[in-house]
Design an enzyme around this catalytic site. Structure first.
Site, PDB file in Angstrom:
ATOM      1  N   HIS A 199       0.828  -1.206   0.000  1.00  0.00           N
ATOM      2  CA  HIS A 199       0.000   0.000   0.000  1.00  0.00           C
ATOM      3  C   HIS A 199       0.859   1.252   0.000  1.00  0.00           C
ATOM      4  O   HIS A 199       0.655   2.150   0.802  1.00  0.00           O
ATOM      5  CB  HIS A 199      -0.896   0.011   1.247  1.00  0.00           C
TER       6      HIS A 199
HETATM    7  C1  LIG Z   1      -0.186  -8.103  -4.695  1.00  0.00           C
HETATM    8  C2  LIG Z   1      -0.995  -6.893  -4.329  1.00  0.00           C
HETATM    9  C3  LIG Z   1      -2.137  -7.050  -3.561  1.00  0.00           C
HETATM   10  C4  LIG Z   1      -2.898  -5.954  -3.204  1.00  0.00           C
HETATM   11  N1  LIG Z   1      -4.071  -6.149  -2.545  1.00  0.00           N
HETATM   12  C5  LIG Z   1      -4.909  -5.113  -2.383  1.00  0.00           C
HETATM   13  C6  LIG Z   1      -6.223  -5.313  -1.889  1.00  0.00           C
HETATM   14  O1  LIG Z   1      -6.653  -6.442  -1.621  1.00  0.00           O
HETATM   15  N2  LIG Z   1      -7.019  -4.223  -1.727  1.00  0.00           N
HETATM   16  C7  LIG Z   1      -6.596  -2.966  -2.020  1.00  0.00           C
HETATM   17  O2  LIG Z   1      -7.346  -2.014  -1.840  1.00  0.00           O
HETATM   18  N3  LIG Z   1      -5.350  -2.748  -2.502  1.00  0.00           N
HETATM   19  C8  LIG Z   1      -4.510  -3.790  -2.713  1.00  0.00           C
HETATM   20  N4  LIG Z   1      -3.288  -3.567  -3.261  1.00  0.00           N
HETATM   21  C9  LIG Z   1      -2.869  -2.181  -3.556  1.00  0.00           C
HETATM   22  C10 LIG Z   1      -3.593  -1.551  -4.730  1.00  0.00           C
HETATM   23  O3  LIG Z   1      -3.723  -2.458  -5.795  1.00  0.00           O
HETATM   24  C11 LIG Z   1      -2.869  -0.278  -5.186  1.00  0.00           C
HETATM   25  O4  LIG Z   1      -2.743   0.580  -4.093  1.00  0.00           O
HETATM   26  C12 LIG Z   1      -3.663   0.384  -6.310  1.00  0.00           C
HETATM   27  O5  LIG Z   1      -3.491  -0.366  -7.485  1.00  0.00           O
HETATM   28  C13 LIG Z   1      -3.314   1.840  -6.583  1.00  0.00           C
HETATM   29  O6  LIG Z   1      -1.989   1.974  -6.902  1.00  0.00           O
HETATM   30  P1  LIG Z   1      -1.333   3.212  -7.615  1.00  0.00           P
HETATM   31  O7  LIG Z   1      -2.174   4.435  -7.659  1.00  0.00           O
HETATM   32  O8  LIG Z   1      -0.029   3.350  -6.961  1.00  0.00           O
HETATM   33  O9  LIG Z   1      -1.184   2.737  -9.148  1.00  0.00           O
HETATM   34  P2  LIG Z   1      -0.800   1.281  -9.775  1.00  0.00           P
HETATM   35  O10 LIG Z   1      -1.921   0.343  -9.503  1.00  0.00           O
HETATM   36  O11 LIG Z   1       0.551   0.947  -9.347  1.00  0.00           O
HETATM   37  O12 LIG Z   1      -0.828   1.600 -11.315  1.00  0.00           O
HETATM   38  C14 LIG Z   1       0.184   2.284 -11.992  1.00  0.00           C
HETATM   39  C15 LIG Z   1       0.076   1.975 -13.477  1.00  0.00           C
HETATM   40  O13 LIG Z   1       0.932   2.838 -14.210  1.00  0.00           O
HETATM   41  C16 LIG Z   1       1.707   2.077 -15.115  1.00  0.00           C
HETATM   42  N5  LIG Z   1       2.989   2.752 -15.295  1.00  0.00           N
HETATM   43  C17 LIG Z   1       3.956   2.934 -14.377  1.00  0.00           C
HETATM   44  N6  LIG Z   1       4.986   3.606 -14.893  1.00  0.00           N
HETATM   45  C18 LIG Z   1       4.679   3.854 -16.180  1.00  0.00           C
HETATM   46  C19 LIG Z   1       5.347   4.527 -17.230  1.00  0.00           C
HETATM   47  N7  LIG Z   1       6.548   5.076 -17.025  1.00  0.00           N
HETATM   48  N8  LIG Z   1       4.754   4.593 -18.425  1.00  0.00           N
HETATM   49  C20 LIG Z   1       3.516   4.053 -18.619  1.00  0.00           C
HETATM   50  N9  LIG Z   1       2.829   3.418 -17.656  1.00  0.00           N
HETATM   51  C21 LIG Z   1       3.411   3.317 -16.449  1.00  0.00           C
HETATM   52  C22 LIG Z   1       1.839   0.729 -14.442  1.00  0.00           C
HETATM   53  O14 LIG Z   1       2.168  -0.291 -15.367  1.00  0.00           O
HETATM   54  C23 LIG Z   1       0.483   0.549 -13.806  1.00  0.00           C
HETATM   55  O15 LIG Z   1      -0.444  -0.016 -14.695  1.00  0.00           O
HETATM   56  C24 LIG Z   1      -2.489  -4.653  -3.603  1.00  0.00           C
HETATM   57  C25 LIG Z   1      -1.351  -4.492  -4.368  1.00  0.00           C
HETATM   58  C26 LIG Z   1      -0.602  -5.589  -4.739  1.00  0.00           C
HETATM   59  C27 LIG Z   1       0.594  -5.362  -5.593  1.00  0.00           C
END
Ligand SMILES: Cc1cc2nc3c(=O)[nH]c(=O)nc-3n(C[C@H](O)[C@H](O)[C@H](O)COP(=O)(O)OP(=O)(O)OC[C@H]3O[C@@H](n4cnc5c(N)ncnc54)[C@H](O)[C@@H]3O)c2cc1C
Ligand SMILES: *[C@@H]1O[C@H](CO)[C@@H](O)[C@H](O)[C@H]1NC(C)=O
Ligand SMILES: *[C@@H]1O[C@H](CO)[C@@H](O)[C@H](O)[C@H]1NC(C)=O
Ligand SMILES: *[C@@H]1O[C@H](CO)[C@@H](O)[C@H](O)[C@H]1NC(C)=O
Ligand SMILES: *[C@@H]1O[C@H](CO)[C@@H](O)[C@H](O)[C@H]1NC(C)=O
Length: 629
Positions: free
Chosen positions: A560
């Site tokens: 997270h």
């Molecule tokens: C294994 C796992 C289990 C989890 N379980 C839960 C759960 O049960 N419940 C919950 O609420 N949360 C859970 N989370 C957390 C939740 O999924 C994340 O907090 C949520 O996805 C939001 O993340 P974010 O805003 O950081 O973006 P992210 O979800 O990290 O998305 C970022 C996106 O940007 C893309 N990207 C990155 N850099 C570039 C670039 N330079 N050029 C183009 N594209 C790019 C990536 O490929 C990705 O698709 C979990 C996470 C993981 C990894």
């Protein structure tokens, strides 16, 4: 049929558990290969058209969104509602395979091409028992980002979280302000729900999990016996217990792609480009104004310009990386890497995460935990899923039931703000014979062999305490100026001076023991597995000293990460974007994703990420005079 399934499962269990842990690699690789291939296949027959222009043609759009994170996907959808606006969404990963829609598969995807494969930096004070002595940081790399590979738990956090955001100088982010945006996304189907806190009509499926092991039910009963009220944790009160609400519809995963992108993929004014890795935001340093992005697809470099704004939604781990690569970040750091400084801002200097500890198991005297191996041999498992959207294949990869509690150690001024979540899993790292589950929690071979392997095939459940407001916080830095090199993530777990983070988790362990001691679980003879973790044998088992040793040996991230581009007023030196999500001092550049979170949330993070996307879209529409159009 049942007997046959049982016999086959017994044989398979005997074969797989006889393979030494260190020799599981080839088998794991076969499984990963299948998943990698399913990714290739999905993208060959993708729902999305590949419309890349010749490299010589530079495109121009009104908006460019970088990253199909939950927030970025919502933005692409909501901004392209305005027919006169053109939107380009660039995502480094591909379309997630159909296998990701099956809830139990979540544990496996962090080893495939749908993940960035990140690890935190090695630090001496924790993780001696982890694989490579490092915390694993799984991170979705596909349309939907983490929403396509995560454990699907849907929690919004606590009302006070958002009221505090507002109090920190972020008008418009109080709970009352953000609740409508949670509701806007949500397409709920939840049996026990508080009036006014859910919406049936939104695009994101949110539902009860149709399959519950008996152990999950018994855990919730025991928590109630221990004094926790049964709550809709996304409703009026959070402290209490309930079953997980999940990002699920008809038993299958709802992710940001299926909810927000696929339904609008035919819009003429929206381009969704997969496999497009953005390497830089182009910024006119003199005018402090962003004007385009550079990205790499199929090993070729492309440039795209925009008329209105670029929005970075590449997630907490990559949005700060992209800002720094573009010259926005801590001056000293950028100079060290010879990146011309456009704006000195504390990008990445704050890095919040939720730490947990997953090496605590309980043995029962009846088979009421998950038994997926046997279920996989039953045809009913598949007909249940296909025709009714239910059955064991809808069981979440990580959890069934949850408890939110407040220890007596912190913030007595806010009695309704929990500081620990207890995550109940109806299984344990031996449930898949050590193939994937333990890899996600980076549990090393020795600990796995001692603690979990002997319990394969036995009814074991796990409860993991997750610290929601840790005192310790990390930071991140660029490793180099190469956009394809993973940044350095420094978790600093358990580094607070008073050692309060450890003390609080130990208090939570005592609370778990109190719950397990209640009649509902004692009916099944629930008993803590008292095998000491290798390296902690010198402490008396179950003493506070023992638990501190154990937690430092194998802590885990609950994935997270937040706060790397923190939101707040410009005169707050710890912030990167303002309450309208604009990067301080740079024109036409916003960050819209979980990296703006100013203070760790009291829950899992995907629901807030969708909310930030919805709110961000309205902020942008309002700015360009298109709200209500
Ligand atoms: C294994 C796992 C289990 C989890 N379980 C839960 C759960 O049960 N419940 C919950 O609420 N949360 C859970 N989370 C957390 C939740 O999924 C994340 O907090 C949520 O996805 C939001 O993340 P974010 O805003 O950081 O973006 P992210 O979800 O990290 O998305 C970022 C996106 O940007 C893309 N990207 C990155 N850099 C570039 C670039 N330079 N050029 C183009 N594209 C790019 C990536 O490929 C990705 O698709 C979990 C996470 C993981 C990894
Ligand atoms: C799966 O894909 C990842 C990412 O592309 C790659 O690193 C890994 O080697 C692949 N594994 C197998 C077994 O094909
Ligand atoms: C809330 O619960 C009631 C009663 O179970 C149900 O009829 C209703 O559909 C639920 N609402 C949502 C949004 O799930
Ligand atoms: C907090 O609770 C624990 C056990 O639940 C107890 O041992 C401890 O003394 C309490 N601490 C304070 C400060 O009240
Ligand atoms: C499990 O343990 C409980 C408590 O000791 C006992 O009452 C119960 O009969 C046991 N069940 C089985 C199947 O052994």
């Amino acid at each position: 049929m049942m007997l046959l399934a049982h016999i086959l499962a017994t044989i398979l269990t005997a074969i797989l558990s006889s393979i030494p842990t260190k020799d599981l690699g080839p088998l794991r690789n076969v499984a990963i290969k299948v998943m990698n291939e399913s990714a290739e296949l999905t993208n060959a027959f993708s729902h999305y058209s590949d419309d890349l222009p010749p490299q010589t043609v530079t495109e121009e759009f009104d908006f460019i969104v970088v990253g199909a994170s939950p927030s970025g996907s919502v933005l692409a959808n909501r901004l392209s509602e305005i027919e006169g606006w053109s939107v380009l969404l660039l995502e480094a990963g591909g379309e997630p395979s159909i296998l990701t829609r099956l809830a139990p598969s979540a544990t496996a995807f962090s080893s495939t091409e749908y993940d960035w494969g990140y690890y935190a930096e090695q630090q001496d004070s924790f993780c001696s028992g982890c694989v490579r002595k490092r915390v694993k940081l799984p991170r979705g790399k596909c349309l939907g980002g983490g929403s396509s590979t995560n454990y699907m738990i849907y929690t919004r956090g606590n009302k006070l979280d958002y009221d505090m955001w507002q109090a920190m100088g972020n008008p418009g982010w109080s709970y009352e302000d953000v609740l409508p945006y949670f509701l806007k996304s949500e397409g709920a189907n939840i049996k026990i729900n508080d009036t006014g806190y859910h919406n049936k009509g939104g695009p994101l499926g949110v539902s009860d999990v149709p399959y519950r092991t008996r152990s999950a039910t018994v855990f919730v009963e025991a928590a109630q016996e221990a004094g926790y009220p049964y709550v809709d944790n996304n409703g009026e009160h959070q402290i209490g217990t309930s079953y997980a609400q999940a990002t699920m519809r008809n038993g299958l995963r709802s992710n940001a792609g299926t909810s927000f992108l696929r339904p609008v993929r035919h819009r003429k004014n929206l381009r969704i480009r997969r496999g497009a890795h953005v390497t830089k935001v182009l910024i006119n340093a003199a005018r402090k104004e962003a004007y385009g992005v550079e990205y790499v697809k199929n090993k070729k470099i492309y440039t795209a310009f925009y008329r209105k704004e670029v929005i970075i939604s590449a997630g907490s781990l990559n949005s700060p990386q992209l800002l720094m690569l573009s010259g926005i970040g801590p001056k000293g750091e950028l100079e060290r890497l010879d990146i011309p400084v456009v704006k000195n801002l504390p990008v990445g200097e704050i890095f919040y995460d939720h730490v947990s500890f997953t090496a605590m198991g309980f043995l029962l005297n009846e088979s009421i935990t998950l038994n997926l191996v046997e279920d996989l041999f039953k045809p009913k498992t598949y007909t249940d899923l296909l025709f009714h959207g239910r059955g064991p294949l809808t069981n979440l990869g990580g959890t069934n039931s949850l408890v939110w509690l407040k220890t007596n150690l912190t913030d007595q001024d806010h009695p309704t703000l929990p500081d620990v979540e207890l995550i109940f899993s109806p299984g344990f790292p031996g449930i898949d014979f050590g193939l994937f589950y333990r890899i996600n929690f980076n549990i090393g071979d020795e600990i796995y062999d001692t603690l979990w392997k002997p319990f394969i095939g036995k009814p074991v459940f796990q409860v993991s305490p997750m610290l929601m407001h840790p005192r310790s916080r990390g930071r991140m830095k660029l490793r180099s100026s190469d956009p394809f090199e993973a940044p350095k993530y420094i978790e600093n777990f358990f580094s607070d001076r008073e050692n309060l983070d450890i003390t609080r988790i130990i208090t939570a362990v005592r609370e778990i023991q109190r719950i397990v001691g209640q009649p509902a679980l004692q009916k099944y003879g629930a008993k803590m597995i008292d095998v000491p973790i290798p390296g902690c044998e010198m402490y008396s088992f179950d003493s506070d000293e023992y638990w501190e040793c154990a937690m430092r040996a194998v802590p885990t991230s609950v994935y997270h990460q937040m706060g790397t581009c923190r939101m707040g007023p410009e005169d707050d030196k710890d912030t990167v974007v303002d309450s309208n999500l604009r990067v301080h001092g740079i024109n036409s550049l916003r960050v819209v994703d979980l990296s703006v979170v100013p203070r760790p949330l009291s829950g899992h993070t995907v629901a807030p990420a969708y909310m930030i996307g919805e709110k961000g879209a309205d902020i942008i529409k309002n700015h360009w005079g298109a709200l209500g159009v």
